[in-house]
Design a protein around this motif. Structure first.
Motif, short mmCIF file in Angstrom:
data_model
loop_
_atom_site.label_atom_id
_atom_site.label_comp_id
_atom_site.label_asym_id
_atom_site.label_seq_id
_atom_site.Cartn_x
_atom_site.Cartn_y
_atom_site.Cartn_z
N TRP A 1 7.72 13.44 -6.43
CA TRP A 1 6.45 12.71 -6.51
C TRP A 1 5.79 12.69 -5.13
O TRP A 1 6.42 12.28 -4.16
CB TRP A 1 6.73 11.29 -6.98
N ILE B 1 -3.34 9.13 -1.51
CA ILE B 1 -4.65 8.66 -1.93
C ILE B 1 -5.67 9.77 -1.72
O ILE B 1 -5.79 10.32 -0.62
CB ILE B 1 -5.08 7.42 -1.13
N ASN C 1 -8.92 4.71 -3.72
CA ASN C 1 -7.79 4.27 -4.51
C ASN C 1 -8.00 4.48 -6.00
O ASN C 1 -7.08 4.56 -6.78
CB ASN C 1 -7.58 2.79 -4.23
N ILE D 1 -4.52 11.17 1.85
CA ILE D 1 -3.92 10.20 2.76
C ILE D 1 -2.57 9.81 2.18
O ILE D 1 -2.48 9.42 1.02
CB ILE D 1 -4.83 8.96 2.90
N PRO D 2 -1.50 9.97 2.96
CA PRO D 2 -0.18 9.75 2.39
C PRO D 2 0.12 8.26 2.19
O PRO D 2 -0.41 7.42 2.92
CB PRO D 2 0.76 10.35 3.44
N ASP D 3 0.92 7.95 1.17
CA ASP D 3 1.47 6.60 1.12
C ASP D 3 2.98 6.64 1.31
O ASP D 3 3.49 6.11 2.28
CB ASP D 3 1.04 5.85 -0.15
N ILE D 4 3.70 7.33 0.43
CA ILE D 4 5.15 7.38 0.60
C ILE D 4 5.54 8.37 1.69
O ILE D 4 6.50 8.18 2.41
CB ILE D 4 5.84 7.81 -0.71
N TRP D 5 4.80 9.45 1.79
CA TRP D 5 5.22 10.56 2.64
C TRP D 5 4.28 10.81 3.80
O TRP D 5 3.41 11.66 3.72
CB TRP D 5 5.33 11.84 1.79
N PRO D 6 4.46 10.09 4.92
CA PRO D 6 3.66 10.41 6.12
C PRO D 6 4.06 11.79 6.60
O PRO D 6 5.19 12.23 6.36
CB PRO D 6 4.10 9.35 7.14
N ASN E 1 1.27 12.22 11.48
CA ASN E 1 0.81 10.89 11.11
C ASN E 1 -0.66 10.82 10.75
O ASN E 1 -1.36 9.87 11.07
CB ASN E 1 1.09 9.91 12.26
N VAL F 1 -7.84 7.31 -19.45
CA VAL F 1 -6.65 6.50 -19.21
C VAL F 1 -5.52 7.44 -18.82
O VAL F 1 -5.10 8.25 -19.63
CB VAL F 1 -6.25 5.72 -20.48
N PHE G 1 -2.27 7.52 -18.27
CA PHE G 1 -0.99 7.77 -18.92
C PHE G 1 -1.14 8.18 -20.37
O PHE G 1 -0.19 8.42 -21.07
CB PHE G 1 -0.06 6.56 -18.78
N ARG H 1 2.82 0.12 5.77
CA ARG H 1 2.47 1.32 6.51
C ARG H 1 1.01 1.67 6.22
O ARG H 1 0.54 1.55 5.09
CB ARG H 1 3.37 2.47 6.07
N GLY I 1 -2.11 3.33 5.01
CA GLY I 1 -2.26 4.30 3.92
C GLY I 1 -1.60 3.83 2.65
O GLY I 1 -2.01 4.21 1.57
N SER I 2 -0.58 3.01 2.76
CA SER I 2 0.10 2.56 1.55
C SER I 2 -0.73 1.48 0.87
O SER I 2 -1.35 0.65 1.52
CB SER I 2 1.47 1.99 1.87
N THR J 1 5.29 2.01 -2.16
CA THR J 1 5.12 3.28 -1.45
C THR J 1 5.10 3.06 0.06
O THR J 1 4.85 4.00 0.81
CB THR J 1 3.80 3.95 -1.85
#
Lengths: 382, 395
Positions: A88, A92, A96, A154-159, A163, A335, A337, B66, B68-69, B74
Motif C-alpha cells: 500500500w 495524498i 485529501n 505527498i507521502p503519508d506512510i512512506w516519506p 523528505n 463511492v 469501496f 509527521r 503529510g500524514s 499513516t
C-alpha cells in the motif's frame, strides 16, 4: 395476445391512476435494483476475484508486512504458476479529497491481474521506467491526466529519502475488463518505491499467488501458512474471494442497516401499490360481468385479470431495474469501496421474478373473483 | 369571513369522513411514514457517527503527526523527536513534565461478535500522561492496566463488538498473551472503540523500534496552538505538523458522514417520489369518488377556493400523521442503536450510536408536509375545476 386490446383499454380507463401506479412500481424496483446491488457489494466484496488467485497477508493485521524473501520460498511449492507482491503506497494527491488507492507493485503483478488491460508499449514503458506510474481510465479522466504528466504525491506512510513529495511519470492508462473491480487505481513500481523510500526495505503488504488448479487452493494456502508458522512474520493465506469478503464485511453494520431498512420499505411500497391495483380491478366488476355475459369463459376471465396486473407490474418494474442498472457505474465511481459495482444477472432475475410475483399476488384474488363472478349478481350491483 | 367559514365547513366534513375511506387514506399514511422513517434513520446514523468522532476532540488538545500524514494510522514520530516536541512552549504542565504523550496506534485482526468475521480492532499504546491528557477516560469495570505488563483495557464499545474482549480473558495478538483487566468509558467518544495498552510493552511486541504514531498534547489554553505550531515549524530537526484535536476528528468524520447523508437523502428522495405517486393516487380517487358531493357543494354556492383548501388540508393531515408515525418508528427502533463500520482514514472499526435528534424529527415532519402538499395540490385543483353540471349528471 388476443386480449391485449382489453388490457390496454383497462389501463386507459383511468390514465392518471395507471401512470401513477406504474411510476410507483418503477420507483420501487429502481430502489430494489440499487439496494440489492449495494448490499451484494457489501456482503461479497466487489465482484472481483480470480478463482485461481490466493492472497498471502500478514497474520495479525494489515499494518504488518511480509518479508520479500518469502516469495522465493513460496515459489518452491508445487502448483504455483506466478507470484507477485504489492505494498500500500497511499499518500495524498492534490488534496485529501482526491482519494483513490495507490499500490506499489512488483513487475509481474500485471501479468497476474490481466483484467487491467494496458497497451503493450505502455506496459513496457511501465516496466522499464523507474518512476513510472499507470492509472485507470476513470482516474485519468477525472483528474485530466495524460501520458507524460508528472504525478506528485505527498507521502503519508512512506516519506522518501529527500523528505519531499514523490514524483511519478504517467506512462500508461489502463482499462479494466468488464466484470472486474473497476479501474479507479494507480500503480507504481515497487523497485523504485523501495529504493527511494526513507525506510528502505518496505516488505510486502500482500503476496499474490496464481495457482494452476483452483481445487488445490486449500492445500497450497495451508502449505504457505505452515511454512511460516512460528516465525516472527506469520502469514494468513486465503482465496481472493474470501479476502475481499472479509474486507467488505468490515464495512459491517452500515450495509446491513441500510439494506434492511430499505427492503422493509420496498415491500411497503409494493403493498400499497398492490392495494391500488386491486382496487382498480374491483371497480370494474360490472364490466367484467358484461364480458362474461357476452361469452368469455371462466378461465379466460382469470387470465385477463391476471395478465393485466402482471403486465402493469412488469411495465413498471422492468424499466426500474433497467435504470438501476444504468446508474450502477456512476454510483460505483462516486463511492470508492463500491467501485466496480454492477447489477449481477442474478439480481436482475430476482427483480423480474419479484415483478411477476407482485403481479400474480395482487391480481390473483381479483382474478379468482372475476372467474367465479355470478353474472346476475354482478350486474345487479351496478 | 364567508370564505373562511366555507373552508372550515368543508374541511371538517372531509376530515370527518376519512374513516370511511380508511383503506385508501392508509396509502398516504404508510407511504409517508416509510419515507420519514428511512430519512430520519439514515440521518440519525450519520449524526451518530459524526457525534462520536466530533465528541472525541477537545479544543485544548492537539495531535502532532509527521508532516503529510492525515491520520494517526499513516503517521510516525520517532521517540527522539517526541522528546524534542515535549519541550516546546504552549503545553500545559503536570508533575511529570509537559502534558504530552507519545502513542502508537495499530490494529489487530479480531473476530467480531456480530458476524464472526475478522475485523480491524484498533489498539492504542499509551503512556501515563495519556490518562492525564484524556481525562474523560474512566475505568468502569475491573481496573486499569499496569505499565510494564502485557495487560490491556478495552473501551466498552470494543468489548461489545469483539470476541474475547471480556474482563479476565486473555487475548492473543502477535504471539503475546494480553490479559484484559478492565473496561473504560470516555463520554461516548471514539476511544471507546479502542483497546489501550502500555506503549512500551506494545512496541516490544511489535518489534518495530520504540517510535510513536503521533503525540497527543494538552495545550495551556486553546489559544496556545499557534505558539506551539510556530515553535515546531521553526525547529529544523522536526518534520511534523500539528492539528487541533477538534479539527482532526471532524475531518475524519466528514467522509463517512457525508456518504451516509448523501445516501440517506438520495434514497429518501427516490422513495418520496414513490410516496407522492401513492398520495396523488389516493387523493385523485378520493376526489373522484366525491365528485358528486363536491359538485353539490359548488351548486349550493361554495367557492372553488374552499374546495381546493379542503382537499389540501386532508392530504396534509394524512401526511403529517404519516410523518409523526415515521418519526416515532425511527425514534423507537433506532435511537441509541449501536452500529459499527470501518473508518476510511484509519481502516479500523468504529462503533457509534444512532442519534435521533429533535432537529432530525422536525426535518422528517417538514418532509411529510411537503409531500402532502404536492400530493394534495393537483387533485384539489382538479376537484375545483370539474364542471358542476357534468359532475352532477354523473349521479
Amino acid at each position: 395476445m388476443k386480449y391485449s386490446g382489453l388490457i390496454w383499454s383497462a389501463l386507459y380507463r383511468k390514465p392518471i391512476r395507471s401512470v401513477l401506479t406504474l411510476l410507483s412500481i418503477f420507483v420501487a424496483f429502481l430502489l430494489f435494483g440499487l439496494l440489492q446491488s449495494v448490499s451484494f457489494a457489501f456482503s461479497q466484496g466487489a465482484n472481483f476475484s480470480g478463482v485461481n488467485r490466493l492472497i498471502v497477508s500478514p497474520k495479525y493485521s494489515i499494518i504488518d508486512s511480509i518479508p520479500l524473501n518469502y516469495t522465493n520460498q513460496i515459489r518452491g511449492i508445487p502448483g504455483i504458476e506466478k507470484i507477485a507482491h504489492q505494498q500500500w503506497f497511499g499518500g495524498i494527491f492534490r488534496d485529501n479529497r482526491s482519494f483513490f488507492p495507490r499500490w506499489a507493485v512488483s513487475k509481474d503483478y500485471l501479468e497476474i491481474y490481466t483484467e487491467f488491460m494496458l497497451p503493450q508499449d505502455q506496459l513496457d514503458a511501465f516496466l522499464t521506467t523507474r518512476t513510472g506510474a499507470v492509472v485507470g481510465r476513470s482516474i485519468a479522466e477525472q483528474y485530466q491526466l495524460k501520458i507524460g504528466d508528472k504525478i506528485p504525491i505527498i507521502p503519508d506512510i512512506w516519506p522518501n529519502k529527500d523528505n519531499g513529495p514523490w514524483e511519478f511519470d504517467l506512462v500508461g492508462i489502463f482499462d479494466a475488463k468488464k466484470d472486474s473491480v473497476g479501474d479507479g487505481i494507480m500503480f507504481i513500481n515497487y523497485v523504485f518505491f523501495e529504493e527511494y523510500s526513507l525506510f528502505g526495505e518496505g516488505g510486502a503488504g500482500n503476496i499474490i499467488v496464481q495457482i494452476s488448479d483452483p481445487d488445490a487452493a486449500a492445500r497450497i494456502a495451508s502449505e504457505i501458512d505452515t511454512m511460516f508458522a512460528n516465525s516472527s512474520d506469520e502469514t494468513k493465506t486465503t482465496s481472493e474471494k474470501v479476502y475481499n469478503q472479509m474486507f467488505a464485511k468490515q464495512m459491517g453494520d452500515i450495509g446491513f442497516i441500510m439494506t434492511s431498512i430499505l427492503s422493509a420499505v420496498f415491500f411497503t411500497i409494493l403493498l400499497l401499490t398492490g392495494n391500488t391495483m386491486a382496487q382498480a380491478v374491483r371497480e370494474r366488476i360490472p364490466e367484467l360481468a358484461i364480458l362474461k355475459t357476452i361469452g368469455f369463459s371462466n378461465l379466460s376471465m382469470l387470465f385477463i385479470v391476471l395478465a393485466e396486473s402482471v403486465f402493469i407490474s412488469l411495465l413498471g418494474g422492468l424499466p426500474g431495474l433497467g435504470v438501476a442498472r444504468m446508474m450502477m457505474p456512476g454510483l460505483g465511481e462516486s463511492v470508492s469501496f463500491l467501485s466496480g459495482l454492477e447489477m449481477t444477472p442474478e439480481i436482475f432475475i430476482q427483480g423480474v421474478t419479484l415483478a411477476l410475483l407482485l403481479g400474480i399476488i395482487v391480481g390473483l384474488p381479483s382474478a379468482i373473483r372475476a372467474m367465479r363472478l355470478n353474472i346476475v349478481d354482478a350486474l345487479r350491483d351496478s | 369571513m364567508n370564505t373562511i367559514n366555507q373552508i372550515i365547513a368543508i374541511t371538517l366534513m372531509n376530515l370527518r369522513n376519512i374513516p370511511s375511506r380508511f383503506g385508501a387514506s392508509l396509502v398516504i399514511i404508510v407511504g409517508i411514514a416509510g419515507v420519514v422513517t428511512v430519512l430520519v434513520a439514515l440521518l440519525a446514523m450519520a449524526k451518530g457517527f459524526e457525534a462520536t468522532l466530533k465528541g472525541t476532540g477537545q479544543p485544548d488538545r492537539a495531535i502532532v503527526m509527521r508532516s503529510g500524514s492525515t491520520s494517526e494510522m499513516t503517521s510516525g514520530v520517532s521517540a527522539s523527536h517526541g522528546r524534542i516536541i515535549e519541550t516546546k512552549p504552549g503545553l500545559a504542565d503536570s508533575n511529570n513534565g509537559a502534558l504530552a504523550a507519545g502513542e502508537l496506534y495499530v490494529i489487530a485482526d479480531i473476530r467480531k461478535r456480530a458476524n464472526n468475521s475478522e475485523a480491524n480492532m484498533p489498539m492504542r499504546g499509551v503512556q501515563p500522561n495519556s490518562f492525564l491528557i484524556r481525562d474523560e477516560v474512566k475505568i468502569v469495570a475491573g481496573r486499569n492496566f499496569e505499565f510494564g505488563r502485557f495487560e490491556m483495557i478495552a473501551g466498552v464499545k470494543a468489548a461489545d463488538q469483539f470476541h474475547g474482549i471480556d474482563v479476565g480473558s486473555t487475548v492473543s495478538i502477535r504471539g503475546a498473551d494480553w490479559k484484559l483487566v478492565g473496561l473504560f468509558e470516555s463520554n461516548g467518544s471514539i476511544h471507546e472503540s479502542e483497546v489501550w495498552v502500555d506503549h512500551a510493552v506494545l512496541v516490544s511486541n511489535l518489534k518495530r523500534g520504540n517510535g510513536y504514531s503521533s503525540m497527543v498534547v494538552r495545550l495551556l489554553s486553546p489559544l496556545d496552538l499557534d505558539v506551539f505550531r510556530q515553535s515546531l515549524g521553526d525547529d529544523p530537526q522536526l518534520e511534523v505538523s500539528v492539528v487541533r484535536e477538534t479539527k482532526y476528528y471532524s475531518e475524519q468524520s466528514t467522509g463517512i458522514t457525508s456518504l451516509i447523508t448523501q445516501f440517506g437523502y438520495g434514497v429518501s428522495i427516490i422513495m418520496a417520489i414513490g410516496a407522492v405517486f401513492g398520495a396523488l393516487n389516493t387523493m385523485y380517487s378520493a376526489v373522484s369518488t366525491r365528485s358528486v358531493e363536491i359538485a353539490t357543494l359548488r351548486a349550493l354556492g361554495f367557492g372553488p377556493t374552499p374546495v381546493v383548501i379542503s382537499v389540501m388540508v386532508e392530504a396534509l393531515a394524512l401526511s403529517i400523521i404519516g410523518g409523526l408515525i415515521g418519526g416515532l418508528i425511527a425514534w423507537t427502533l433506532f435511537n441509541g442503536y449501536t452500529a459499527s463500520t470501518m473508518s476510511n482514514s484509519t481502516f479500523s472499526q468504529v462503533s457509534f450510536s444512532f442519534s435521533v435528534t429533535g432537529e432530525l424529527l422536525l426535518r422528517g415532519i417538514v418532509w411529510s408536509c411537503m409531500l402532502g402538499l404536492i400530493g394534495g395540490l393537483f387533485p384539489s385543483v382538479a376537484a375545483a375545476r370539474q364542471p358542476v353540471t357534468a359532475a352532477l349528471r354523473g349521479l
